[in-house]
Write a protein that holds these residues in place. Structure first.
Motif, PDB file in Angstrom:
ATOM      1  N   ARG A 296       0.860  -1.183   0.000  1.00  0.00           N
ATOM      2  CA  ARG A 296       0.000   0.000   0.000  1.00  0.00           C
ATOM      3  C   ARG A 296       0.899   1.236   0.000  1.00  0.00           C
ATOM      4  O   ARG A 296       1.768   1.395   0.863  1.00  0.00           O
ATOM      5  N   VAL A 297       0.665   2.076  -0.970  1.00  0.00           N
ATOM      6  CA  VAL A 297       1.486   3.275  -1.150  1.00  0.00           C
ATOM      7  C   VAL A 297       0.593   4.490  -0.962  1.00  0.00           C
ATOM      8  O   VAL A 297      -0.481   4.595  -1.578  1.00  0.00           O
ATOM      9  N   LYS A 298       1.043   5.414  -0.119  1.00  0.00           N
ATOM     10  CA  LYS A 298       0.281   6.630   0.169  1.00  0.00           C
ATOM     11  C   LYS A 298       0.940   7.806  -0.542  1.00  0.00           C
ATOM     12  O   LYS A 298       2.144   8.049  -0.396  1.00  0.00           O
ATOM     13  N   TYR A 299       0.150   8.535  -1.301  1.00  0.00           N
ATOM     14  CA  TYR A 299       0.604   9.782  -1.940  1.00  0.00           C
ATOM     15  C   TYR A 299      -0.418  10.856  -1.608  1.00  0.00           C
ATOM     16  O   TYR A 299      -1.596  10.722  -1.947  1.00  0.00           O
TER      17      TYR A 299
ATOM     18  N   VAL B 123      -4.156   9.875  -0.591  1.00  0.00           N
ATOM     19  CA  VAL B 123      -4.751   8.779  -1.346  1.00  0.00           C
ATOM     20  C   VAL B 123      -3.820   7.574  -1.237  1.00  0.00           C
ATOM     21  O   VAL B 123      -2.597   7.692  -1.330  1.00  0.00           O
ATOM     22  N   TYR B 124      -4.437   6.396  -1.033  1.00  0.00           N
ATOM     23  CA  TYR B 124      -3.693   5.134  -0.955  1.00  0.00           C
ATOM     24  C   TYR B 124      -3.840   4.381  -2.275  1.00  0.00           C
ATOM     25  O   TYR B 124      -4.937   4.314  -2.851  1.00  0.00           O
ATOM     26  N   HIS B 125      -2.738   3.802  -2.706  1.00  0.00           N
ATOM     27  CA  HIS B 125      -2.725   3.002  -3.930  1.00  0.00           C
ATOM     28  C   HIS B 125      -2.152   1.633  -3.596  1.00  0.00           C
ATOM     29  O   HIS B 125      -1.145   1.534  -2.888  1.00  0.00           O
ATOM     30  N   GLU B 126      -2.821   0.591  -4.091  1.00  0.00           N
ATOM     31  CA  GLU B 126      -2.352  -0.773  -3.881  1.00  0.00           C
ATOM     32  C   GLU B 126      -1.658  -1.268  -5.139  1.00  0.00           C
ATOM     33  O   GLU B 126      -2.212  -1.194  -6.241  1.00  0.00           O
ATOM     34  N   ILE B 127      -0.425  -1.775  -4.957  1.00  0.00           N
ATOM     35  CA  ILE B 127       0.406  -2.200  -6.077  1.00  0.00           C
ATOM     36  C   ILE B 127       0.809  -3.650  -5.853  1.00  0.00           C
ATOM     37  O   ILE B 127       1.281  -4.023  -4.767  1.00  0.00           O
TER      38      ILE B 127
ATOM     39  N   VAL C 259       0.064   7.962  -9.887  1.00  0.00           N
ATOM     40  CA  VAL C 259       0.289   9.178  -9.100  1.00  0.00           C
ATOM     41  C   VAL C 259       0.316  10.410  -9.991  1.00  0.00           C
ATOM     42  O   VAL C 259      -0.090  11.497  -9.591  1.00  0.00           O
ATOM     43  N   GLY C 260       0.804  10.265 -11.201  1.00  0.00           N
ATOM     44  CA  GLY C 260       0.891  11.410 -12.103  1.00  0.00           C
ATOM     45  C   GLY C 260       2.216  12.150 -12.025  1.00  0.00           C
ATOM     46  O   GLY C 260       2.303  13.294 -12.487  1.00  0.00           O
TER      47      GLY C 260
ATOM     48  N   VAL D 170       5.307   5.349   1.638  1.00  0.00           N
ATOM     49  CA  VAL D 170       4.886   6.734   1.413  1.00  0.00           C
ATOM     50  C   VAL D 170       5.700   7.286   0.240  1.00  0.00           C
ATOM     51  O   VAL D 170       6.922   7.138   0.188  1.00  0.00           O
ATOM     52  N   VAL D 171       5.003   7.932  -0.683  1.00  0.00           N
ATOM     53  CA  VAL D 171       5.627   8.565  -1.844  1.00  0.00           C
ATOM     54  C   VAL D 171       5.459  10.072  -1.734  1.00  0.00           C
ATOM     55  O   VAL D 171       4.356  10.564  -1.475  1.00  0.00           O
ATOM     56  N   LYS D 172       6.577  10.787  -1.935  1.00  0.00           N
ATOM     57  CA  LYS D 172       6.565  12.248  -1.908  1.00  0.00           C
ATOM     58  C   LYS D 172       7.259  12.780  -3.160  1.00  0.00           C
ATOM     59  O   LYS D 172       8.092  12.114  -3.760  1.00  0.00           O
ATOM     60  N   GLU D 173       6.897  14.009  -3.480  1.00  0.00           N
ATOM     61  CA  GLU D 173       7.527  14.663  -4.629  1.00  0.00           C
ATOM     62  C   GLU D 173       8.877  15.234  -4.216  1.00  0.00           C
ATOM     63  O   GLU D 173       9.002  15.872  -3.156  1.00  0.00           O
TER      64      GLU D 173
END
Length: 309
Positions: free
Chosen positions: A52-55, A58-62, A81-82, A115-118
């Motif tokens: 589970r990745v949070k950006y 919003v959570y995204h399952e990969i 994520v874009g 967790v994903v950050k820009e």
């Protein structure tokens, strides 16, 4: 104290206290690290895990292979994520993970949270690199266009050189216009900035243009010299023609005068009486006839002499 044995087969580690086996076995991974062997029977096969990745919020399952890298995870998240995969950073357990690190070696398991950050610094670097590559591509395209134009002008230079070397003459205006067009290409090359391969290509084209300009300067001098020779030859020809015309006109006028004098002499001879005047007139006519014969050789004398008793 624990002792680890290395070899071709997986090694077992025994406890040093009671002599019994603790059941912990170690194995080599492709990266050269020694890790604890998994206890399940299917541990040798790569497993697909769901993370589970949070950006933002919003959570995204990969679904991803457990032995994949964080860089591969970024590429899979890029569409959802874009963000560009080079513009993001992944945090696991509050630590930023490098793109070359493996998921399983960092302890990522099924249902793990990331967790994903820009990353603004990486984004700035990527944009600068993209702009630099675009400038290099634009400079290369401009040099290529200039090279094609110089090739076209080089054909005209060779054509003019062939004509002048064979003794022909070219309009000076055409040579001047061709030199101006080559100088314009030289100015375009001076406006191109670049390093490495672009700088080398630019230098080669500058040398080509300079060589053609020097060749045109030499052809211009040769063409001017031939023009002077032609003008000299043209100036000498009319003088000869005018001299011959003057000679012919003098001869014609002299013949006309003689024809006019013939009836006068006949009339004067018929009306005159023999005496002193007649002798002087005969002497005058003989002297003028001798003089005319000496000055004008091609015209035979046409006098009709009359003798009186």
């Amino acid at each position: 104290m624990m002792k680890m044995k290395t070899g071709s087969s997986p090694t077992s580690v025994s406890g040093g206290g009671g002599g019994g086996s603790s059941g912990n076995e170690w194995e080599y991974r492709p990266g050269g690290m020694v890790v604890q062997r998994r206890t399940d029977q299917n541990s040798e096969l790569p497993r697909v895990i769901r993370v589970r990745v949070k950006y933002a919020s919003v959570y995204h399952e990969i679904n991803i292979n457990s032995q994949s890298t964080f860089g591969e995870l970024k590429k899979m998240l890029s569409d959802q994520v874009g963000l560009h995969h080079e513009d993001m950073k992944v945090l696991y357990k509050d630590k930023e993970r490098d793109s070359k690190m493996f998921l399983d070696l960092c302890g990522v398991k099924d249902r793990s949270k990331l967790v994903v950050k820009e990353d603004p610094i990486s984004q700035e670097k990527r944009l600068l690199e993209k702009r630099k590559n675009a400038a290099i591509e634009k400079a290369s395209k401009s040099i290529s266009d200039i090279s094609l134009e110089v090739d076209r002008l080089a054909g005209q230079v060779s054509a003019f050189e062939t004509v002048i070397n064979k003794g022909g003459k070219v309009e000076e205006k055409s040579l001047v216009n061709l030199i101006e067009m080559l100088m314009n290409q030289l100015l375009r090359l001076d406006a191109i900035m670049g390093d490495g391969d672009v700088k080398l290509k630019r230098k080669m084209q500058v040398q080509r243009v300079q060589k053609y300009v020097e060749a045109l300067d030499v052809l211009k001098v040769k063409n001017s010299a031939k023009k002077v020779e032609i003008n000299k030859s043209v100036r000498h020809k009319p003088q000869k023609q005018t001299q011959t015309q003057f000679k012919q006109r003098d001869l014609l006028s002299f013949v006309d005068e003689e024809e006019e004098e013939e009836p006068r002499n006949s009339n004067s001879s018929s009306s005159s009486t023999p005496g002193i005047g007649t002798n002087k007139w005969e002497m005058f006519d003989s002297a003028s006839a001798a003089k005319a014969a000496e000055t004008v050789k091609p015209v035979p004398p046409r006098y009709k002499w009359e003798f009186f008793d």
